[in-house]
Design an enzyme around this catalytic site. Sequence first.
Site, mmCIF file in Angstrom:
data_model
loop_
_atom_site.group_PDB
_atom_site.id
_atom_site.type_symbol
_atom_site.label_atom_id
_atom_site.label_comp_id
_atom_site.label_asym_id
_atom_site.label_seq_id
_atom_site.Cartn_x
_atom_site.Cartn_y
_atom_site.Cartn_z
ATOM 1 N N LYS A 162 0.818 -1.225 0.000
ATOM 2 C CA LYS A 162 0.000 0.000 0.000
ATOM 3 C C LYS A 162 0.853 1.276 0.000
ATOM 4 C CE LYS A 162 -4.087 -2.018 2.142
ATOM 5 N NZ LYS A 162 -5.136 -1.884 3.169
ATOM 6 N N ASP B 248 -10.291 2.337 2.452
ATOM 7 C CA ASP B 248 -10.402 1.542 3.692
ATOM 8 C C ASP B 248 -11.228 2.261 4.764
ATOM 9 O OD1 ASP B 248 -8.971 -0.672 2.827
ATOM 10 O OD2 ASP B 248 -7.042 0.197 3.410
#
Length: 271
Positions: A65, A102
């Site tokens: 990420k 997220d």
Amino acid sequence: MDRYAVFGHPIGHSKSPLIHRWFAEQTGQVLTYEAILAPLDGFADSWLHFVAEGGRGGNVTVPFKEQAFALAQVLSKRAQLAGAVNTLYLDEQQRLCGDNTDGAGLVADLLRQDVLLEGANVLLLGAGGASRGVIQPLLDAGAARIHLANRTVPKAQQIAQLFDSRVSAGSYAEVPKERWHLLINATSSGLQGERPPLHEQHLEYCQLAYDMLYGAEPTPFLQWCHQQGVPQTADGLGMLVSQAAESFTIWRGVQPEVEPVLLKLRELLRG
Ligand code: ATR
């Protein structure tokens, strides 16, 4: 056919291909979605190869990420604040855009479960990427205050400094004695069969205890909260499906329904 993929290492366990195939079926979108095991030192090459072969967008999971964040040419505000990217796509000028869904996934899952975020005091356990990514979305959803508790205190302090005075940080032993309405476990302790070392006194006013991890059984943290009398507990499966729905909407401009996919996935997990 439009191609999408999730990149990770390891990646075999990923539920994303299944989730996105179900979303595609549900919305009548024609696309493929695969899981790609990128080499630990080769995420960028793997992504570029995928795009050269017609890839339109992707999800990024552990441990890439931050690398996806570095690779993206255009970053959304929420990706900048998270310091991480979980969703990649090319815009009309073929620039690589990075977003992070997220936190929005967590907020959507909390709202789906009727959690009152407006004015809530949130105790957030852990100070890794999972924790950092959800802070601004929780504040935007109305959280009055967020306190980060972590074993390694400087890590939590560094994150708290990125935000305004609504966000504070400290050790597990020095959690302020406040009415914590919502407890979120963003540590990986459940993977080791453990729970964070929080004192039970902080559970007294807790309406919902949430663990970002999920599995066939409740995590040790959720089991403990339940035993201590917290009225509602939830694992992170809903967050997983909701963040995927956000990504799907970015790519396709169509919003899939979370609930039916979540139900099917829960059944599958229970075996
Ligand atoms: P992620 O990006 O998924 O959040 P990470 O950066 O490795 O992963 O962070 C893991 C988090 O879980 C950290 O907050 C870690 O605490 P430390 O920073 O003190 O290491 C926390 N953690 C892991 N195992 C734990 C355990 N058994 N008890 C409490 N916290 C734990």
